[in-house]
Design a protein around this motif. Structure first.
Motif, PDB file in Angstrom:
ATOM      1  N   SER A 133       7.364  -6.584  16.017  1.00  0.00           N
ATOM      2  CA  SER A 133       7.884  -7.422  14.924  1.00  0.00           C
ATOM      3  C   SER A 133       7.089  -7.218  13.632  1.00  0.00           C
ATOM      4  O   SER A 133       7.652  -7.279  12.538  1.00  0.00           O
ATOM      5  N   MET A 134       5.780  -6.950  13.733  1.00  0.00           N
ATOM      6  CA  MET A 134       4.977  -6.712  12.535  1.00  0.00           C
ATOM      7  C   MET A 134       5.483  -5.492  11.787  1.00  0.00           C
ATOM      8  O   MET A 134       5.634  -5.505  10.563  1.00  0.00           O
ATOM      9  N   HIS A 135       5.728  -4.430  12.538  1.00  0.00           N
ATOM     10  CA  HIS A 135       6.226  -3.187  11.964  1.00  0.00           C
ATOM     11  C   HIS A 135       7.530  -3.437  11.215  1.00  0.00           C
ATOM     12  O   HIS A 135       7.717  -3.009  10.064  1.00  0.00           O
ATOM     13  N   GLN A 136       8.440  -4.154  11.848  1.00  0.00           N
ATOM     14  CA  GLN A 136       9.746  -4.408  11.251  1.00  0.00           C
ATOM     15  C   GLN A 136       9.636  -5.272   9.999  1.00  0.00           C
ATOM     16  O   GLN A 136      10.331  -5.040   8.994  1.00  0.00           O
ATOM     17  N   LYS A 137       8.734  -6.253  10.017  1.00  0.00           N
ATOM     18  CA  LYS A 137       8.529  -7.101   8.835  1.00  0.00           C
ATOM     19  C   LYS A 137       7.948  -6.300   7.674  1.00  0.00           C
ATOM     20  O   LYS A 137       8.302  -6.521   6.512  1.00  0.00           O
ATOM     21  N   ILE A 138       7.037  -5.355   7.981  1.00  0.00           N
ATOM     22  CA  ILE A 138       6.455  -4.523   6.918  1.00  0.00           C
ATOM     23  C   ILE A 138       7.543  -3.668   6.275  1.00  0.00           C
ATOM     24  O   ILE A 138       7.587  -3.511   5.042  1.00  0.00           O
ATOM     25  N   VAL A 139       8.441  -3.106   7.083  1.00  0.00           N
ATOM     26  CA  VAL A 139       9.553  -2.314   6.542  1.00  0.00           C
ATOM     27  C   VAL A 139      10.394  -3.171   5.598  1.00  0.00           C
ATOM     28  O   VAL A 139      10.738  -2.752   4.483  1.00  0.00           O
ATOM     29  N   GLN A 140      10.726  -4.401   6.028  1.00  0.00           N
ATOM     30  CA  GLN A 140      11.541  -5.303   5.195  1.00  0.00           C
ATOM     31  C   GLN A 140      10.827  -5.627   3.884  1.00  0.00           C
ATOM     32  O   GLN A 140      11.424  -5.600   2.804  1.00  0.00           O
ATOM     33  N   LYS A 141       9.533  -5.924   3.985  1.00  0.00           N
ATOM     34  CA  LYS A 141       8.772  -6.269   2.786  1.00  0.00           C
ATOM     35  C   LYS A 141       8.622  -5.051   1.867  1.00  0.00           C
ATOM     36  O   LYS A 141       8.634  -5.188   0.636  1.00  0.00           O
ATOM     37  N   VAL A 189       0.836  -1.207   0.000  1.00  0.00           N
ATOM     38  CA  VAL A 189       0.000   0.000   0.000  1.00  0.00           C
ATOM     39  C   VAL A 189       0.869   1.255   0.000  1.00  0.00           C
ATOM     40  O   VAL A 189       0.544   2.256  -0.654  1.00  0.00           O
ATOM     41  N   PHE A 190       1.997   1.209   0.700  1.00  0.00           N
ATOM     42  CA  PHE A 190       2.866   2.376   0.817  1.00  0.00           C
ATOM     43  C   PHE A 190       3.619   2.683  -0.482  1.00  0.00           C
ATOM     44  O   PHE A 190       4.325   3.687  -0.572  1.00  0.00           O
ATOM     45  N   LEU A 191       3.460   1.822  -1.496  1.00  0.00           N
ATOM     46  CA  LEU A 191       4.068   2.049  -2.808  1.00  0.00           C
ATOM     47  C   LEU A 191       3.023   2.380  -3.873  1.00  0.00           C
ATOM     48  O   LEU A 191       3.362   2.588  -5.037  1.00  0.00           O
ATOM     49  N   PHE A 192       1.757   2.441  -3.470  1.00  0.00           N
ATOM     50  CA  PHE A 192       0.690   2.704  -4.444  1.00  0.00           C
ATOM     51  C   PHE A 192       0.766   4.142  -4.933  1.00  0.00           C
ATOM     52  O   PHE A 192       0.672   5.089  -4.149  1.00  0.00           O
ATOM     53  N   GLN A 196      10.836  -2.689   1.488  1.00  0.00           N
ATOM     54  CA  GLN A 196      12.126  -2.542   0.797  1.00  0.00           C
ATOM     55  C   GLN A 196      12.261  -3.556  -0.335  1.00  0.00           C
ATOM     56  O   GLN A 196      12.746  -3.226  -1.422  1.00  0.00           O
ATOM     57  N   GLN A 197      11.799  -4.786  -0.096  1.00  0.00           N
ATOM     58  CA  GLN A 197      11.844  -5.820  -1.146  1.00  0.00           C
ATOM     59  C   GLN A 197      10.939  -5.445  -2.320  1.00  0.00           C
ATOM     60  O   GLN A 197      11.326  -5.564  -3.490  1.00  0.00           O
ATOM     61  N   LEU A 198       9.731  -4.982  -2.004  1.00  0.00           N
ATOM     62  CA  LEU A 198       8.785  -4.608  -3.061  1.00  0.00           C
ATOM     63  C   LEU A 198       9.243  -3.357  -3.809  1.00  0.00           C
ATOM     64  O   LEU A 198       9.035  -3.237  -5.017  1.00  0.00           O
ATOM     65  N   GLN A 199       9.865  -2.433  -3.089  1.00  0.00           N
ATOM     66  CA  GLN A 199      10.395  -1.206  -3.716  1.00  0.00           C
ATOM     67  C   GLN A 199      11.448  -1.576  -4.774  1.00  0.00           C
ATOM     68  O   GLN A 199      11.464  -1.015  -5.874  1.00  0.00           O
ATOM     69  N   LYS A 200      12.295  -2.552  -4.413  1.00  0.00           N
ATOM     70  CA  LYS A 200      13.327  -3.019  -5.349  1.00  0.00           C
ATOM     71  C   LYS A 200      12.662  -3.699  -6.535  1.00  0.00           C
ATOM     72  O   LYS A 200      13.044  -3.479  -7.693  1.00  0.00           O
TER      73      LYS A 200
END
Length: 387
Positions: free
Chosen positions: A368-376, A330-333, A378-382
């Motif tokens: 941990s949810m917050h941190q996983k969303i950040v990681q995901k 959603v944060f990349l929409f 970054q992966q989706l941004q790439k």
């Protein structure tokens, strides 16, 4: 019997007014679209086409349309005379229709009219309560007065409805399957069934969450993840086997939660998921990513379709990886025509994604949810940069 319905869009004409018509009501549609109102008033009817029945035509008659702006006085009078009042204006617009509805209910109160059911048929949790709160905010009616004149049963709504045009006329293509669930205990008369074809229950939340956390959640996730891959049309997303499987996994995570919370059987929920995906893959159905993904900020709210099930899965020690991936997407929409998309991207640009996650989802940065969303994210941004 008379019904007043606010919102002559696809859900309004293609679902709620359809059921009101079949329940025997004469219908007044209230909408700001002057061209559509004119079309409806020409023959006091409009047409629906049933997708799974080879687009068989269904005519909705005994209907007229009024503008809440140019014909506000007439709309208010219709509310005074109505036997039921419904809305399908999109949850964000309930504050906009509240003043006119408040005025109509106030006039009913002054004239000692009978108490009326007011049903907000929006894709939002506790939709009718949202409308009730907006009416009370205006201060025209006290809580006691409003209680005397109107009941606000919450609803859960679900039907495939798609706008189309035939012979120069705006029409709606509708799915044969639908679900309108109404809170029985909050009706003016809990023994009544004011809308035929609806399901009445004293436990609405489980139906709301089943629809919101499986269908709406899965549809939204597929849209946001599909947008990252460059898709503009939902049918293309549901022709992508990888995205279909991801969507099924998202829905499956929500389904595991609902089975644990409410005792739905795995068989029932798997059938519900199959029905949802089959519906999204219906040939000839054209739906856009921009429509499905609109208002991303609202969809990130803690009790909404994405964060709600992810949070509850975490609390119940159930898997939520795919749900967190959907939240990250959603944060990349990026839709310049969507005001909430522009606002969301601007906030991420200025404050960073971590702070944006906390701001819009209320998930604490240390979790941990917050941190996983950040990681995901970054992966989706790439992934987006490579597509």
């Amino acid at each position: 019997m008379k019904a007043v319905h606010f919102g002559a869009g696809s859900i309004g004409r293609g679902f709620i007014a359809d059921l009101l018509h079949d329940s025997g009501y004469d219908i007044t549609l209230v909408d700001v679209n002057a061209q559509l109102n004119q079309q409806i008033n020409q023959n006091h009817s409009y047409h629906l086409y049933v997708i799974e029945e080879d687009y068989q035509e269904k005519t909705i008659d005994r209907v007229k349309a009024l503008s809440p702006v140019e014909e506000r006085a007439e709309v208010i009078q219709e509310i005074v005379l109505a036997d039921i009042l419904t809305t399908a204006v999109w949850a964000d617009n309930l504050p906009k229709v509240a003043p006119t509805i408040s005025e109509g209910l106030y006039r009913r109160f002054l004239q000692s009219k009978k108490k009326i059911n007011v049903l907000a048929c929006e894709n939002a949790m506790f939709n009718s309560e949202i409308l009730r709160t907006e009416i009370l905010k205006l201060g025209q009616l006290t809580e006691e007065q409003l209680e005397q004149i109107a009941a606000f049963p919450n609803t859960a709504v679900d039907r495939m409805v798609l706008e189309d045009e035939r012979n120069g006329e705006k029409v709606i293509n509708i799915g044969v399957d639908f679900e309108l669930v109404i809170e029985r205990n909050k009706l003016v008369d809990p023994t009544s069934s004011p809308i035929k074809g609806a399901e009445y229950t004293n436990n609405l939340v489980k139906y709301i969450e089943r629809k919101l956390y499986i269908i709406n959640c899965g549809h939204a996730c597929s849209g946001y993840l599909g947008a990252i891959k460059g898709y503009d049309v939902m049918s293309d997303i549901f022709a992508d086997e990888q995205l279909v499987e991801t969507t099924r996994e998202v829905m499956g995570e929500s389904a595991n939660l609902l089975a644990k919370k409410y005792g739905f059987t795995t068989e029932d929920l798997n059938g519900y998921i199959d029905f949802a995906i089959r519906r999204f893959q219906t040939p000839g159905v054209v739906d856009t990513v921009s429509r499905v993904c609109r208002s991303p900020i609202r969809k990130l709210e803690p009790n909404e379709r994405l964060v709600g099930p992810a949070n509850q899965c975490e609390e119940n020690q159930l898997k939520n990886d795919r749900l967190l991936e959907g939240i990250a997407a959603v944060f990349l929409f990026d839709n310049p025509e969507d005001q909430q998309s522009r606002e969301l991207l601007a906030y991420v640009e200025e404050h960073g994604v971590s702070e944006a996650i906390t701001h819009y989802t209320e998930l604490p940065p240390e979790g941990s949810m917050h941190q996983k969303i950040v990681q995901k994210y970054q992966q989706l941004q790439k992934q987006k940069g490579e597509s």
